[in-house]
Design a protein around this motif. Structure first.
Motif, PDB file in Angstrom:
ATOM      1  N   ALA A  87       6.301  -6.036  -8.085  1.00 43.19           N
ATOM      2  CA  ALA A  87       5.757  -4.828  -7.476  1.00 43.19           C
ATOM      3  C   ALA A  87       5.104  -5.213  -6.165  1.00 43.19           C
ATOM      4  CB  ALA A  87       4.748  -4.181  -8.409  1.00 43.19           C
ATOM      5  N   VAL A  88       5.342  -4.401  -5.158  1.00 38.64           N
ATOM      6  CA  VAL A  88       4.771  -4.670  -3.826  1.00 38.64           C
ATOM      7  C   VAL A  88       3.902  -3.494  -3.424  1.00 38.64           C
ATOM      8  CG1 VAL A  88       5.284  -5.050  -1.381  1.00 38.64           C
ATOM      9  CG2 VAL A  88       6.769  -6.061  -3.152  1.00 38.64           C
ATOM     10  N   TYR A  89       2.636  -3.786  -3.128  1.00 40.96           N
ATOM     11  CA  TYR A  89       1.737  -2.729  -2.642  1.00 40.96           C
ATOM     12  C   TYR A  89       1.655  -2.845  -1.138  1.00 40.96           C
ATOM     13  CZ  TYR A  89      -1.990   0.655  -2.364  1.00 40.96           C
ATOM     14  OH  TYR A  89      -2.714   1.776  -2.078  1.00 40.96           O
ATOM     15  N   ASN A  90       2.232  -1.858  -0.487  1.00 41.83           N
ATOM     16  CA  ASN A  90       2.382  -1.931   0.957  1.00 41.83           C
ATOM     17  C   ASN A  90       1.822  -0.691   1.652  1.00 41.83           C
ATOM     18  OD1 ASN A  90       3.653  -3.315   3.287  1.00 41.83           O
ATOM     19  ND2 ASN A  90       4.891  -1.450   3.344  1.00 41.83           N
ATOM     20  N   VAL A  91       0.997   0.061   0.929  1.00 45.16           N
ATOM     21  CA  VAL A  91       0.409   1.267   1.511  1.00 45.16           C
ATOM     22  C   VAL A  91      -0.562   0.875   2.623  1.00 45.16           C
ATOM     23  CG1 VAL A  91      -1.087   3.244   1.043  1.00 45.16           C
ATOM     24  CG2 VAL A  91       0.616   2.525  -0.660  1.00 45.16           C
ATOM     25  N   GLY A  92      -0.456   1.529   3.737  1.00 45.52           N
ATOM     26  CA  GLY A  92      -1.395   1.303   4.840  1.00 45.52           C
ATOM     27  C   GLY A  92      -2.035   2.613   5.222  1.00 45.52           C
ATOM     28  N   ALA A  93      -3.353   2.627   5.298  1.00 49.42           N
ATOM     29  CA  ALA A  93      -4.017   3.905   5.521  1.00 49.42           C
ATOM     30  C   ALA A  93      -5.099   3.802   6.580  1.00 49.42           C
ATOM     31  CB  ALA A  93      -4.640   4.388   4.214  1.00 49.42           C
ATOM     32  N   ASN A  94      -5.098   4.760   7.448  1.00 55.29           N
ATOM     33  CA  ASN A  94      -6.234   5.016   8.333  1.00 55.29           C
ATOM     34  C   ASN A  94      -6.595   3.887   9.274  1.00 55.29           C
ATOM     35  OD1 ASN A  94      -6.442   7.306   6.644  1.00 55.29           O
ATOM     36  ND2 ASN A  94      -8.592   7.476   7.256  1.00 55.29           N
TER      37      ASN A  94
END
Lengths: 241, 241, 241, 241
Positions: A87-94
């Motif tokens: 699993a890859v967490y690649n969320v980028g926010a703000n």
């Protein structure tokens, strides 16, 4: 019968997310998650067109109900009988630069939500699945990879909220590595240390190449458990650091 | 005609050095360096017996004349016309635990000599060769890899001299990465964070596997220059950190 | 007429908060903030009884309206005409050890709220006041001090949520130091590295002494701007680290 | 009869060394060490002229015989019957910027000798004396303070040899803190993070003030053993970091 495995990339709408999905799709069916199909559909189509297997699922990492519903769909409809390999967490926010006194607490909240809380929730969904895979003869140790950034390491001026979320995400990853490494799950954090909008004066290869990043993500996944990497940095050769 | 490339491993007598030589020998002729043939001969023979190409050279990393003579032999006799693709500094010196007030300054000197000064000298021999390779269409960016240890990161109690040499070696690597990265040479440091004599209670794979380490060294070598890693850690999944 | 200055301590209900208030009260009127009078009243009374000047104000750091109201009261009622010399953020929230899969997202949220978001809000209230003090001939550079912990530096096993909040708080402090240091405001972070519930086997002075911590906070406040400390650690002499 | 205590500063010829000597001379007789009287005589005279007590001793930190002879003189001639309260290692050696391939191994050797080996030897002389002081009712915990620099933290480009010596010195200090802290000796490292030759555009107080540094050294010495600092940074408010 041998188990069938799959991979998930959340935050699939960025260059790195798309490249990671394409790289892992060489070995696994891949689930791409993002808040809307616009973020993942092209990559999904591309993978399927080139002989891989991909499916997109709408999910908002920072929303527990949305995330749970997405994982339920994977289990029940999309890939029943499959086990999670990576699993890859690649969320980028703000990410935004602003003088602190002009920043709003909503900027802070948004960074925490997408960069850290979303990872907390994503890990609570994926860690149990990765633990289940440990004993199911996976090709490589089940892996959770986190995309980090320069701001994961320190708080720069005019960047307080973004850094807060990114360092929190890194610390969560460290906690998980220490807790679940001994149980066979590999948790790794990649510090992507290069501004995408600063191409180092236009010099060749001066800009991060998502496919090159994805290659290192794949290497992390394939590491033997006797020599896991918890953290590596990735930056263009011309980058100052 | 395409250039011919080779790799060097110094400190070839340890498990990691031998494994790195074997791994790089899958793609290049490999030179193994150590102070005496006893350290490298078995690995050299093994590589040659299995279809690879290897040669051993005596050299003492901390002795400039010895080192220069070894590199002259490589150029003039052993691999004339070849270019350096990758070099691995794997010398380990003077690891011992002792109360500080019982330590001798010779322990400090020995750690500096093998762990840091030797690397300084080795880098002065290899960096010019790696720079020459940059424009010679190498298969991957020319690479200098440094084997580090837990003691590269901090000074533990009863371990002052060893840590002094290892942190110095790491800092040298950081300097070189910053100076020569922009010129196309990849300098990477691997923090091997696991005691070889502590097998974590005998649990399976609880001990560092040299072949697994070597696999990550090879990955470092193959990284695209748009996403170089300067440092990664490698530790058994059960290791506390 | 010379300006009159005061200090604020939020999170005044802990040993460190109380000690910091008492230390700064030797030189300034002090405002103690906490969610309820039970947390600060004894300290307030003690300071006033011993010749100092102290006042308590209810405030919840994580609630913008509550915080703003508290600062309005200070300005309008409690200490009109005074300028802020020093502020200490000492709120500690949601420290608990729990296996990650038993942790609730509310634990994460609570840690972020008290440990990081509260500091963001507190800094948005205090930085403008500290900037105003820079040119008002303060006795020492206006100072914002942050209480950190071991968990500010890394994520330990079974401690993910707490670490997330604490590292975020530290990164916020780094951002503020870099942005407001050049404008004359000193932002410093103290890593309190000792478990309060582990008295190191009961050895004398093996436990953190809040008055000793407060003495270092006062030193930070008095540092000349030509040599500001951004971060220091504080731990009992017998503590392992 | 109460014990009489003294302090030593080695590397007394720099601004920081001289300032530290003057600061500690407010409470103790002070021994200033340097390779020649030219480095310490003015400070010695100044301290004695203003009511303090100071004496200079020639010593080369990197030469064991020279150092031993200096300590013998202190014990036998200069301050018989006194105990060591605090020692400051402030030797700075071989700072120069040079491209790595133009650097000579003698530059590396010189940096190691003065920046790390000298500290090793100085600590072997002073730690036994500081341990003896622990039980002699000293006014403050016996203290060994190390002057560090930006290069103590990482290796910059064109600065390999200097960084090697400085990081080694820092690691030695960490080892000593971990070994001797529990026995009552306070070992602290100050990262002086500001270039003396870059006065930040001439802005007021933009340059490190040795007296300000010395004030923090004194604070370190006076810390209670329940809350020792192992490391702090010191930099001008306008410094980028």
């Amino acid at each position: 019968m041998a188990s069938k495995f799959y991979a998930i990339v959340i935050g699939a709408g960025t260059g790195t997310g798309s490249a990671a999905a394409r790289r892992f799709a060489k070995s696994y069916p891949v689930v791409l998650m993002a808040r809307s199909p616009a973020s993942y559909q092209d990559t999904v189509d591309g993978i399927n067109a080139s002989g891989g297997q991909a499916v997109g699922v709408n999910a908002d990492a920072a929303d527990p109900a949305s995330l749970k519903s997405a994982f339920d769909r994977i289990r029940d409809e999309l890939l029943p009988g499959h086990r999670l390999a990576a699993a890859v967490y690649n969320v980028g926010a703000n990410f935004k630069r602003a003088p602190f006194l002009e920043a709003k607490v909503e900027d802070f909240d948004g960074s925490i939500a997408g960069n850290a809380r979303g990872f907390f929730l994503f890990a609570q969904q994926t860690i149990p699945l990765l633990l289940e895979s440990v004993d199911a003869a996976p090709p490589y140790p089940p892996t959770l990879i986190i995309t980090g950034a320069t701001a994961s390491m320190r708080g720069a001026a005019n960047c307080a909220g973004f850094a807060a979320g990114m360092v929190a995400r890194r610390a969560l990853g460290q906690s998980l590595a220490r807790e679940f490494g001994p149980r066979g799950v590999h948790v790794a954090h990649a510090v992507i240390d290069g501004a995408y909008d600063n191409v180092n004066g236009g010099v060749e290869d001066g800009k991060l190449d998502p496919d090159a990043i994805a290659e290192s993500y794949w290497h992390l996944h394939t590491q033997h458990r006797s020599a896991f990497t918890q953290e590596l940095d990735l930056r263009p050769y011309v980058e100052k650091f």
